[in-house]
Design a protein around this motif. Structure first.
Motif, mmCIF file in Angstrom:
data_model
loop_
_atom_site.group_PDB
_atom_site.id
_atom_site.type_symbol
_atom_site.label_atom_id
_atom_site.label_comp_id
_atom_site.label_asym_id
_atom_site.label_seq_id
_atom_site.Cartn_x
_atom_site.Cartn_y
_atom_site.Cartn_z
ATOM 1 N N GLY A 73 22.557 35.193 26.310
ATOM 2 C CA GLY A 73 23.700 36.069 26.151
ATOM 3 C C GLY A 73 23.425 37.184 25.176
ATOM 4 N N ASP A 74 24.095 38.300 25.395
ATOM 5 C CA ASP A 74 24.008 39.424 24.473
ATOM 6 C C ASP A 74 25.341 40.150 24.482
ATOM 7 N N ALA A 75 25.722 40.617 23.288
ATOM 8 C CA ALA A 75 27.003 41.295 23.147
ATOM 9 C C ALA A 75 26.934 42.251 21.980
ATOM 10 N N THR A 76 27.841 43.221 22.003
ATOM 11 C CA THR A 76 27.938 44.200 20.925
ATOM 12 C C THR A 76 29.370 44.216 20.402
ATOM 13 N N GLU A 77 29.526 44.641 19.170
ATOM 14 C CA GLU A 77 30.855 44.708 18.584
ATOM 15 C C GLU A 77 31.693 45.747 19.324
ATOM 16 N N ALA A 78 32.973 45.385 19.596
ATOM 17 C CA ALA A 78 33.861 46.329 20.267
ATOM 18 C C ALA A 78 34.191 47.511 19.358
ATOM 19 N N ARG A 79 34.207 47.275 18.013
ATOM 20 C CA ARG A 79 34.469 48.338 17.048
ATOM 21 C C ARG A 79 33.371 48.325 15.994
ATOM 22 N N GLY A 80 32.225 48.759 16.376
ATOM 23 C CA GLY A 80 31.111 48.792 15.435
ATOM 24 C C GLY A 80 29.797 48.885 16.195
ATOM 25 N N THR A 81 28.725 48.792 15.439
ATOM 26 C CA THR A 81 27.396 48.914 16.033
ATOM 27 C C THR A 81 26.629 47.601 16.015
ATOM 28 N N GLY A 82 27.261 46.525 15.510
ATOM 29 C CA GLY A 82 26.578 45.248 15.439
ATOM 30 C C GLY A 82 26.400 44.614 16.815
ATOM 31 N N SER A 83 25.423 43.692 16.912
ATOM 32 C CA SER A 83 25.120 43.033 18.183
ATOM 33 C C SER A 83 24.712 41.584 17.932
ATOM 34 N N VAL A 84 24.787 40.780 18.990
ATOM 35 C CA VAL A 84 24.417 39.373 18.923
ATOM 36 C C VAL A 84 23.613 39.032 20.169
ATOM 37 N N LYS A 85 22.561 38.214 19.981
ATOM 38 C CA LYS A 85 21.768 37.730 21.112
ATOM 39 C C LYS A 85 21.588 36.223 20.982
ATOM 40 N N LEU A 86 21.763 35.511 22.122
ATOM 41 C CA LEU A 86 21.625 34.071 22.154
ATOM 42 C C LEU A 86 20.509 33.674 23.099
ATOM 43 N N ALA A 87 19.800 32.621 22.720
ATOM 44 C CA ALA A 87 18.789 32.008 23.581
ATOM 45 C C ALA A 87 18.859 30.512 23.313
ATOM 46 N N LEU A 88 19.701 29.802 24.112
ATOM 47 C CA LEU A 88 19.952 28.385 23.886
ATOM 48 C C LEU A 88 19.486 27.554 25.065
ATOM 49 N N THR A 89 19.203 26.305 24.788
ATOM 50 C CA THR A 89 18.879 25.314 25.818
ATOM 51 C C THR A 89 19.919 24.205 25.759
ATOM 52 N N LEU A 90 20.526 23.902 26.893
ATOM 53 C CA LEU A 90 21.560 22.872 26.980
ATOM 54 C C LEU A 90 21.001 21.671 27.731
ATOM 55 N N ARG A 91 21.135 20.489 27.123
ATOM 56 C CA ARG A 91 20.686 19.251 27.764
ATOM 57 C C ARG A 91 21.848 18.263 27.827
ATOM 58 N N LEU A 92 21.883 17.504 28.923
ATOM 59 C CA LEU A 92 22.913 16.495 29.115
ATOM 60 C C LEU A 92 22.263 15.117 29.028
#
Length: 258
Positions: A73-92
């Motif tokens: 996942g990747d996203a940016t702030e709606a009111r700003g210049t910040g951003s976030v990136k995710l790289a996760l592994t999900l196990r059951l």
């Protein structure tokens, strides 16, 4: 980072939910989906400590050969210049009474979230993953739970039918003959009688009362009329003439005999 969540739902049900992007999107807490975009695309508010940051972005989940799932996942702030990136592994992992979900991976961020305390950020991410797992469990058990409720309701209804004692029904009672049934409808009266009955029950109209004499069974009976004097004279005159003519004839007969 590594985070575990227990969900009281079989792993197979969770895998069915993870195979449907629409159900995944419904499991993301607080996601406001963009119209016409991919299912897991839109706006997401994240509360960190006493701060709320709104991100706009998307996430993708894909199954792996070893049975795990990759979440990017990747996203940016709606009111700003910040951003976030995710790289996760999900196990059951099958666990007694349900399934344990394990999230393992990395997340990088800058902007406003990078200025906040690390413990507050970790706590916010943990709450987000907990709610996602709980919502995913609800997506996994929803349809089957509905079917189970229907089956249980059907079984309860069947038991009620079996346990209910037999009772006589009103539809099993004998219907009395029309002549003996006090509630039976009377024979429909003739049109003239029906009209008279209606007039008797509802009365005459104002126009009839004002312009017509009373009629019907409740009309007043006229008083007997006395014989007028001229009626006797009308019959007495011819009788007197007849008597007079007879006297003249008798007188002539007597004269001839003399």
């Amino acid at each position: 980072m590594e985070h575990e969540v227990f969900v009281p739902v079989p792993a197979e049900r969770l895998r069915e939910a993870l195979a449907d992007p629409a159900r995944i999107a419904r499991a993301v807490p607080g996601l406001q989906q963009d119209a016409g975009a991919e299912p897991v695309t839109g706006r997401l508010k994240v509360r960190v400590g006493g701060h709320t940051i709104t991100y706009r972005g998307s996430a993708r989940l894909s199954g792996q050969d070893d049975g795990s799932y990759a979440i990017e996942g990747d996203a940016t702030e709606a009111r700003g210049t910040g951003s976030v990136k995710l790289a996760l592994t999900l196990r059951l992992r099958d666990t007694e009474g349900g399934t344990t979900l394990t999230f393992d991976g990395t997340a990088t961020a800058d902007g406003r979230v990078a200025e906040l305390a690390g413990d507050a950020v970790t706590s916010a991410v943990g709450r987000l993953l907990n709610r996602f797992a709980e919502n995913l469990g609800a997506e996994g058990e929803g349809p089957e739970e509905s079917r189970g409720a229907e089956v249980e309701g059907t079984a309860d209804a069947a038991d009620a039918v079996v346990e209910t004692p037999e009772e006589s029904s009103v539809f099993d009672a004998e219907v009395p003959a029309p002549g003996l049934d006090p509630l039976a409808e009377a024979e429909e009266p003739a049109p003239a009688e029906a009209a008279h009955a209606r007039r008797t029950m509802i009365g005459r109209s104002a126009e009839e009362v004002d312009h017509a004499p009373p009629r019907g069974r409740y009309a007043p009976v006229p008083a007997p009329q006395a014989v007028a004097p001229h009626s006797t004279l009308r019959w007495a005159a011819p009788a007197a003439a007849l008597v007079l003519a007879s006297a003249i004839v008798v007188g002539r007969v007597l004269r001839k005999r003399r």
